[in-house]
Design an enzyme around this catalytic site. Structure first.
Site, PDB file in Angstrom:
ATOM      1  N   ASN A 224       0.719  -1.450  -0.210  1.00 24.55           N
ATOM      2  CA  ASN A 224       0.444  -0.262  -0.188  1.00 24.55           C
ATOM      3  C   ASN A 224       0.295   1.618   0.124  1.00 24.55           C
ATOM      4  O   ASN A 224       0.300   2.562   0.287  1.00 24.55           O
ATOM      5  CB  ASN A 224      -1.243   0.052   1.089  1.00 24.55           C
ATOM      6  CG  ASN A 224       0.193   0.024   1.924  1.00 24.55           C
ATOM      7  OD1 ASN A 224       0.991   0.310   2.702  1.00 24.55           O
ATOM      8  ND2 ASN A 224      -1.237   0.104   3.484  1.00 24.55           N
ATOM      9  N   HIS A 225       2.184   1.202   0.200  1.00 24.98           N
ATOM     10  CA  HIS A 225       3.043   2.313  -0.270  1.00 24.98           C
ATOM     11  C   HIS A 225       3.264   2.945  -1.926  1.00 24.98           C
ATOM     12  O   HIS A 225       2.033   2.614  -2.590  1.00 24.98           O
ATOM     13  CB  HIS A 225       4.563   1.730  -0.127  1.00 24.98           C
ATOM     14  CG  HIS A 225       4.739   1.389   1.061  1.00 24.98           C
ATOM     15  ND1 HIS A 225       5.958   0.312   1.033  1.00 24.98           N
ATOM     16  CD2 HIS A 225       3.763   1.384   2.790  1.00 24.98           C
ATOM     17  CE1 HIS A 225       5.746  -0.329   2.964  1.00 24.98           C
ATOM     18  NE2 HIS A 225       4.926   0.866   3.329  1.00 24.98           N
ATOM     19  N   HIS A 256       4.403   7.814   1.236  1.00 19.52           N
ATOM     20  CA  HIS A 256       4.039   6.696   1.912  1.00 19.52           C
ATOM     21  C   HIS A 256       5.103   5.136   2.218  1.00 19.52           C
ATOM     22  O   HIS A 256       4.768   4.808   0.988  1.00 19.52           O
ATOM     23  CB  HIS A 256       2.865   6.241   1.841  1.00 19.52           C
ATOM     24  CG  HIS A 256       2.151   5.138   2.879  1.00 19.52           C
ATOM     25  ND1 HIS A 256       1.129   4.022   2.827  1.00 19.52           N
ATOM     26  CD2 HIS A 256       2.911   5.008   4.177  1.00 19.52           C
ATOM     27  CE1 HIS A 256       0.772   3.651   3.224  1.00 19.52           C
ATOM     28  NE2 HIS A 256       1.889   3.584   4.274  1.00 19.52           N
ATOM     29  N   HIS A 337       3.586   5.758  11.382  1.00 19.34           N
ATOM     30  CA  HIS A 337       2.378   4.788  12.442  1.00 19.34           C
ATOM     31  C   HIS A 337       3.193   3.273  12.536  1.00 19.34           C
ATOM     32  O   HIS A 337       2.477   2.963  12.464  1.00 19.34           O
ATOM     33  CB  HIS A 337       1.761   4.831  11.620  1.00 19.34           C
ATOM     34  CG  HIS A 337       2.115   4.922  10.259  1.00 19.34           C
ATOM     35  ND1 HIS A 337       1.916   5.518   9.171  1.00 19.34           N
ATOM     36  CD2 HIS A 337       2.085   3.766   9.628  1.00 19.34           C
ATOM     37  CE1 HIS A 337       1.720   4.762   7.478  1.00 19.34           C
ATOM     38  NE2 HIS A 337       1.787   3.609   8.084  1.00 19.34           N
ATOM     39  N   HIS A 397      -4.422   5.823  11.005  1.00 16.90           N
ATOM     40  CA  HIS A 397      -3.376   6.199   9.913  1.00 16.90           C
ATOM     41  C   HIS A 397      -3.997   6.347   8.192  1.00 16.90           C
ATOM     42  O   HIS A 397      -3.166   6.442   6.740  1.00 16.90           O
ATOM     43  CB  HIS A 397      -2.589   5.412   9.908  1.00 16.90           C
ATOM     44  CG  HIS A 397      -2.464   4.300   9.299  1.00 16.90           C
ATOM     45  ND1 HIS A 397      -3.062   3.456   9.771  1.00 16.90           N
ATOM     46  CD2 HIS A 397      -1.139   3.155   8.484  1.00 16.90           C
ATOM     47  CE1 HIS A 397      -3.072   2.098   8.689  1.00 16.90           C
ATOM     48  NE2 HIS A 397      -2.094   2.226   8.269  1.00 16.90           N
ATOM     49  N   LYS A 476       2.705   4.552  -7.767  1.00 12.36           N
ATOM     50  CA  LYS A 476       2.979   3.243  -7.284  1.00 12.36           C
ATOM     51  C   LYS A 476       4.420   2.667  -7.584  1.00 12.36           C
ATOM     52  O   LYS A 476       5.017   2.060  -7.315  1.00 12.36           O
ATOM     53  CB  LYS A 476       1.615   2.093  -7.513  1.00 12.36           C
ATOM     54  CG  LYS A 476       1.018   2.406  -6.892  1.00 12.36           C
ATOM     55  CD  LYS A 476       0.523   2.465  -5.695  1.00 12.36           C
ATOM     56  CE  LYS A 476       0.129   1.278  -4.981  1.00 12.36           C
ATOM     57  NZ  LYS A 476      -0.322   1.303  -3.586  1.00 12.36           N
TER      58      LYS A 476
END
Length: 484
Positions: A224-225, A256, A337, A397, A476
């Site tokens: 999910n980065h 992220h 997080h 988060h 991505k």
């Protein structure tokens, strides 16, 4: 060979089960080892090490299955969380010390995630287990939670130590540029950075070297980065936005990502020989673990900054960001997080030192924090409210997964005309992702509504919205064949 049917159930996710035929004649393995061998193959979980009978008693290597045994539970070492024998149900409840809170009314919470959170609450030393509105099941422990405990449980932090989200200023980019035009500039971000990575790390007080420095530093990673160019859609708190220099209709960058394999290596080293170690506050191991933990957190911050630097070099080639070692990143905030921090909290009426484990939870004691939605949803900036007691000084988060990754593969195949929706969202944003698996697993439908998550936090009195961010380009992966 004579055999009997036996159902093997995965303790951490009890909807995962398989039926095997146990040979009744002798084999080279004990019955326990045979069960674990079958479970590891069927569930693809190599770390399984314990077998439990109905009620929770452990099945030893020198035992034989009772003729009435039809089910067993296998685990990596975490406490048994299957059905409890009626005679022990009351005493088991009394023995559980930790309180479990789930701060969600509008957001869907999977029962598996709640079961995992309850399992965490039974770990020795755990005082409070709080599920955020983005709570969802993990491989072993839930994601989107804050755990207050005496001592440290490395496994509760997870493998991506230091993972977080940073926000950077891109206001110099004209907003008139189309998402497609901006996306076309983002190239070369998956390959190793050609600059001096060790000089970069030295800016963050990191002098040591790791095998992840050269190939991974400055890359987003998978799962999910992401790195996302976004625009402030609306401002809800003008004073708070002004304090950060945020302006409506200007472009910004969210990054992220985390420690890119380094954190996983630290966790593996820490848990070697013990499937779920608990480091007490007086343990001599605590200091050495925290040193490794803090190293991964700093490395992750350096990684996010380098991703931002590389993206700015793509967007402003040869301009003010040409300096490799001391660029002007325009960083606004950086929130970790996935970490553990020491804090003082009131436990059973007494103020005491505890450790807050955040596994996918933003701290609520560091100012404004980001709460990203899916790549096809709005993201938010939030300001914490309240005294932090009810929510263990933590916030959601992000939106959190609505469906597990495997479920996205079982949906009806997309028609050719609708495949573009995986790369161009309903908000008009562009997605850069050449990995078909990530395209499916990370599509907007896989995630909860970020608005619902924010509404839940506002309803609980733990946060309120500051600004809404509209995605423009979500990055991505572009380069096929790059090892993630």
């Amino acid at each position: 060979m004579p055999s009997r049917a036996l159902t093997i159930i995965l303790n951490a996710n009890q909807s995962t089960k398989t039926v095997v035929l146990v040979p009744t004649s002798s084999t080279n393995l004990s019955t326990k080892d045979w069960i674990l061998k079958e479970a590891r193959n069927k569930f693809r979980v190599r770390a399984l090490s314990r077998v439990h009978l109905y009620g929770g008693s452990e099945f030893g290597p020198d035992k034989a299955l009772d003729d009435n045994t039809r089910e067993v539970w296998v685990s990596k070492g975490e406490p048994y969380c299957g059905p409890v024998l009626e005679s022990h149900a009351e005493s088991s409840t009394q023995a559980q010390r930790a309180e479990v809170r789930v701060l969600a009314e509008k957001s869907f919470i999977d029962d598996k995630a709640i079961a995992q959170l309850k399992m965490v609450s039974e770990l020795p030393g755990v005082r409070l287990a709080v599920g955020m509105p983005d709570l969802h099941p993990g491989n072993r422990f839930p994601i989107g939670c804050a755990i207050v405990a005496d001592g440290v449980w490395p496994a509760l932090i997870g493998s991506d130590i230091g993972c977080g989200i940073a926000l950077y200023n891109l206001s110099a980019i004209p907003t008139r540029l189309s998402p497609q035009k901006l996306a076309s500039h983002l190239k070369g971000l998956d390959s190793p950075w050609e600059g001096d990575v060790h000089a970069w790390l030295a800016r963050y007080g990191i002098e040591r070297k790791s095998e992840f420095d050269l190939p991974a530093l400055g890359t987003v990673g998978a799962g999910n980065h992401f790195a996302e160019i976004c625009r402030i859609e609306s401002i809800r708190d003008a004073a708070s936005c002004a304090s950060l220099g945020l302006e409506e209709n200007k472009l910004y960058l969210l990054v992220h990502t985390g420690s890119r394999g380094l954190g996983a290596q630290i966790l593996e080293t820490q848990t070697k020989g013990a499937s779920n170690p608990h480091i007490t506050s007086d343990s001599p191991l605590l200091e050495s673990y925290l040193a490794e933990h803090d190293y991964a957190v700093r490395w992750a911050v350096a990684n996010r900054d380098l991703v931002a630097h590389r993206i700015k070099q793509c967007l402003f080639p040869g301009a003010e960001n040409s300096s490799e070692i001391a660029p002007d990143l325009g960083k606004i905030l950086d929130i970790t997080h996935n970490s553990v921090v020491k804090s003082k909290m009131e436990v059973e009426g007494v103020a005491r030192d505890v450790w807050i484990h955040r596994k996918g939870a933003a701290p609520s004691d560091v100012g404004i924090v980001p709460c990203p939605g899916s790549r096809g949803d709005f993201s938010w900036l939030l300001i914490p409210t309240g005294d932090g007691v009810n929510n263990a000084h933590s916030l959601a988060h992000g939106a959190g997964r609505l469906h597990p990754r495997a479920a996205m593969h079982s949906k009806q195949p997309l028609k050719a005309s609708s495949k573009t929706s995986l790369l161009t969202t309903s908000l008009g944003s562009e997605v850069v992702c050449t990995d078909p698996t990530l395209q499916l697993e990370e599509q907007p439908d896989a995630y909860k509504s970020c608005q619902g998550v924010v509404d839940d936090m506002e309803h609980c009195g733990i946060a309120r919205g500051v600004a809404v961010l509209r995605p423009v380009v979500t990055y991505k992966i572009r380069e096929a064949g790059i090892k993630r």
